[in-house]
Design a protein around this motif. Structure first.
Motif, PDB file in Angstrom:
ATOM      1  N   ALA A  89     138.857 111.962  26.406  1.00 52.80           N
ATOM      2  CA  ALA A  89     139.700 110.761  26.440  1.00 52.80           C
ATOM      3  C   ALA A  89     139.025 109.653  27.239  1.00 52.80           C
ATOM      4  O   ALA A  89     139.025 108.485  26.815  1.00 52.80           O
ATOM      5  CB  ALA A  89     141.061 111.096  27.019  1.00 52.80           C
ATOM      6  N   LEU A  90     138.437 110.002  28.357  1.00 49.67           N
ATOM      7  CA  LEU A  90     137.763 109.007  29.179  1.00 49.67           C
ATOM      8  C   LEU A  90     136.571 108.401  28.442  1.00 49.67           C
ATOM      9  O   LEU A  90     136.350 107.183  28.494  1.00 49.67           O
ATOM     10  CB  LEU A  90     137.316 109.640  30.496  1.00 49.67           C
ATOM     11  N   LEU A  91     135.818 109.226  27.741  1.00 45.90           N
ATOM     12  CA  LEU A  91     134.683 108.732  26.972  1.00 45.90           C
ATOM     13  C   LEU A  91     135.142 107.769  25.879  1.00 45.90           C
ATOM     14  O   LEU A  91     134.514 106.733  25.648  1.00 45.90           O
ATOM     15  CB  LEU A  91     133.903 109.904  26.359  1.00 45.90           C
ATOM     16  N   GLY A  92     136.238 108.101  25.212  1.00 48.40           N
ATOM     17  CA  GLY A  92     136.781 107.214  24.188  1.00 48.40           C
ATOM     18  C   GLY A  92     137.246 105.892  24.757  1.00 48.40           C
ATOM     19  O   GLY A  92     136.985 104.826  24.183  1.00 48.40           O
ATOM     20  N   ILE A  93     137.918 105.928  25.904  1.00 49.70           N
ATOM     21  CA  ILE A  93     138.393 104.700  26.540  1.00 49.70           C
ATOM     22  C   ILE A  93     137.222 103.840  27.004  1.00 49.70           C
ATOM     23  O   ILE A  93     137.216 102.621  26.807  1.00 49.70           O
ATOM     24  CB  ILE A  93     139.334 105.037  27.718  1.00 49.70           C
ATOM     25  N   VAL A 153     135.716 102.093  24.020  1.00 48.15           N
ATOM     26  CA  VAL A 153     136.515 100.957  23.551  1.00 48.15           C
ATOM     27  C   VAL A 153     136.309  99.754  24.468  1.00 48.15           C
ATOM     28  O   VAL A 153     136.094  98.632  23.999  1.00 48.15           O
ATOM     29  CB  VAL A 153     138.011 101.345  23.472  1.00 48.15           C
ATOM     30  N   VAL A 154     136.358  99.973  25.775  1.00 48.81           N
ATOM     31  CA  VAL A 154     136.189  98.870  26.727  1.00 48.81           C
ATOM     32  C   VAL A 154     134.787  98.282  26.628  1.00 48.81           C
ATOM     33  O   VAL A 154     134.615  97.056  26.603  1.00 48.81           O
ATOM     34  CB  VAL A 154     136.496  99.351  28.166  1.00 48.81           C
ATOM     35  N   MET A 155     133.791  99.148  26.563  1.00 50.04           N
ATOM     36  CA  MET A 155     132.414  98.658  26.495  1.00 50.04           C
ATOM     37  C   MET A 155     132.122  97.948  25.174  1.00 50.04           C
ATOM     38  O   MET A 155     131.244  97.088  25.125  1.00 50.04           O
ATOM     39  CB  MET A 155     131.433  99.799  26.753  1.00 50.04           C
ATOM     40  N   ASN A 156     132.860  98.279  24.132  1.00 50.45           N
ATOM     41  CA  ASN A 156     132.688  97.598  22.862  1.00 50.45           C
ATOM     42  C   ASN A 156     133.037  96.117  23.009  1.00 50.45           C
ATOM     43  O   ASN A 156     132.375  95.253  22.431  1.00 50.45           O
ATOM     44  CB  ASN A 156     133.557  98.244  21.790  1.00 50.45           C
ATOM     45  N   TYR A 157     134.070  95.828  23.792  1.00 50.68           N
ATOM     46  CA  TYR A 157     134.452  94.435  24.025  1.00 50.68           C
ATOM     47  C   TYR A 157     133.456  93.695  24.907  1.00 50.68           C
ATOM     48  O   TYR A 157     133.394  92.473  24.898  1.00 50.68           O
ATOM     49  CB  TYR A 157     135.848  94.360  24.636  1.00 50.68           C
ATOM     50  N   ASP A 207     130.274  94.137  24.512  1.00 49.26           N
ATOM     51  CA  ASP A 207     129.047  94.216  23.697  1.00 49.26           C
ATOM     52  C   ASP A 207     128.044  95.214  24.252  1.00 49.26           C
ATOM     53  O   ASP A 207     126.826  95.014  24.203  1.00 49.26           O
ATOM     54  CB  ASP A 207     128.392  92.850  23.553  1.00 49.26           C
ATOM     55  N   ARG A 208     128.535  96.281  24.772  1.00 50.42           N
ATOM     56  CA  ARG A 208     127.709  97.398  25.247  1.00 50.42           C
ATOM     57  C   ARG A 208     128.186  98.657  24.541  1.00 50.42           C
ATOM     58  O   ARG A 208     129.355  98.792  24.203  1.00 50.42           O
ATOM     59  CB  ARG A 208     127.838  97.599  26.756  1.00 50.42           C
ATOM     60  N   VAL A 209     127.278  99.584  24.353  1.00 47.70           N
ATOM     61  CA  VAL A 209     127.633 100.845  23.708  1.00 47.70           C
ATOM     62  C   VAL A 209     127.075 101.982  24.557  1.00 47.70           C
ATOM     63  O   VAL A 209     125.898 101.958  24.926  1.00 47.70           O
ATOM     64  CB  VAL A 209     127.036 100.929  22.282  1.00 47.70           C
ATOM     65  N   PRO A 210     127.912 102.977  24.890  1.00 48.41           N
ATOM     66  CA  PRO A 210     127.376 104.136  25.617  1.00 48.41           C
ATOM     67  C   PRO A 210     126.317 104.845  24.774  1.00 48.41           C
ATOM     68  O   PRO A 210     126.474 105.002  23.563  1.00 48.41           O
ATOM     69  CB  PRO A 210     128.595 105.035  25.813  1.00 48.41           C
ATOM     70  N   ARG A 211     125.246 105.238  25.391  1.00 44.57           N
ATOM     71  CA  ARG A 211     124.155 105.888  24.641  1.00 44.57           C
ATOM     72  C   ARG A 211     124.619 107.151  23.924  1.00 44.57           C
ATOM     73  O   ARG A 211     124.132 107.478  22.866  1.00 44.57           O
ATOM     74  CB  ARG A 211     123.009 106.233  25.585  1.00 44.57           C
ATOM     75  N   LEU A 212     125.563 107.831  24.532  1.00 39.26           N
ATOM     76  CA  LEU A 212     126.075 109.068  23.946  1.00 39.26           C
ATOM     77  C   LEU A 212     126.774 108.807  22.608  1.00 39.26           C
ATOM     78  O   LEU A 212     126.781 109.659  21.732  1.00 39.26           O
ATOM     79  CB  LEU A 212     127.030 109.741  24.931  1.00 39.26           C
ATOM     80  N   LEU A 213     127.350 107.628  22.450  1.00 37.49           N
ATOM     81  CA  LEU A 213     128.099 107.304  21.235  1.00 37.49           C
ATOM     82  C   LEU A 213     127.384 106.297  20.327  1.00 37.49           C
ATOM     83  O   LEU A 213     127.995 105.731  19.431  1.00 37.49           O
ATOM     84  CB  LEU A 213     129.481 106.760  21.602  1.00 37.49           C
ATOM     85  N   MET A 214     126.119 106.065  20.551  1.00 39.94           N
ATOM     86  CA  MET A 214     125.372 105.103  19.728  1.00 39.94           C
ATOM     87  C   MET A 214     125.348 105.524  18.252  1.00 39.94           C
ATOM     88  O   MET A 214     125.400 104.679  17.358  1.00 39.94           O
ATOM     89  CB  MET A 214     123.942 104.972  20.254  1.00 39.94           C
ATOM     90  N   TRP A 215     125.352 106.797  17.973  1.00 35.90           N
ATOM     91  CA  TRP A 215     125.241 107.296  16.604  1.00 35.90           C
ATOM     92  C   TRP A 215     126.457 106.966  15.754  1.00 35.90           C
ATOM     93  O   TRP A 215     126.359 106.917  14.531  1.00 35.90           O
ATOM     94  CB  TRP A 215     125.018 108.811  16.608  1.00 35.90           C
ATOM     95  N   ILE A 216     127.618 106.718  16.351  1.00 35.38           N
ATOM     96  CA  ILE A 216     128.810 106.473  15.541  1.00 35.38           C
ATOM     97  C   ILE A 216     128.761 105.126  14.845  1.00 35.38           C
ATOM     98  O   ILE A 216     129.470 104.909  13.870  1.00 35.38           O
ATOM     99  CB  ILE A 216     130.116 106.605  16.359  1.00 35.38           C
TER     100      ILE A 216
END
Length: 74
Positions: free
Chosen positions: A9-13, A16-20, A22-31
């Motif tokens: 849940a924390l990773l998802g939140i 979402v926040v980092m998307n606004y 304009d940053r993307v967590p490296r762990l979720l770059m593939w999505i």
């Protein structure tokens, strides 16, 4: 299960926040390889599944041990 759920849940939140920002967590770059709609579905899914695991998971070990002790006393 609560720990895994809270991490999901924390990773998802965070995603979402980092998307606004304009940053993307490296762990979720593939999505983002499948587009923004799919990325949003995955992020929301992480939050929902993580929250479900957290709230529906078993109690902490201390709570379970206390319940066992109370049931033996009765």
């Amino acid at each position: 299960m609560k720990r895994i759920g809270s991490i999901m849940a924390l990773l998802g939140i965070v995603a979402v926040v980092m998307n606004y920002l304009d940053r993307v967590p490296r762990l979720l770059m593939w999505i983002y390889n499948w587009g923004d709609t799919t990325a949003w579905i995955i992020k929301i899914g992480l939050i929902v599944v993580g929250a479900a695991l957290y709230f529906l998971g078993p109690k902490e070990e201390e709570d379970v041990e206390e319940a066992k002790i109370e049931s033996k006393e009765e």
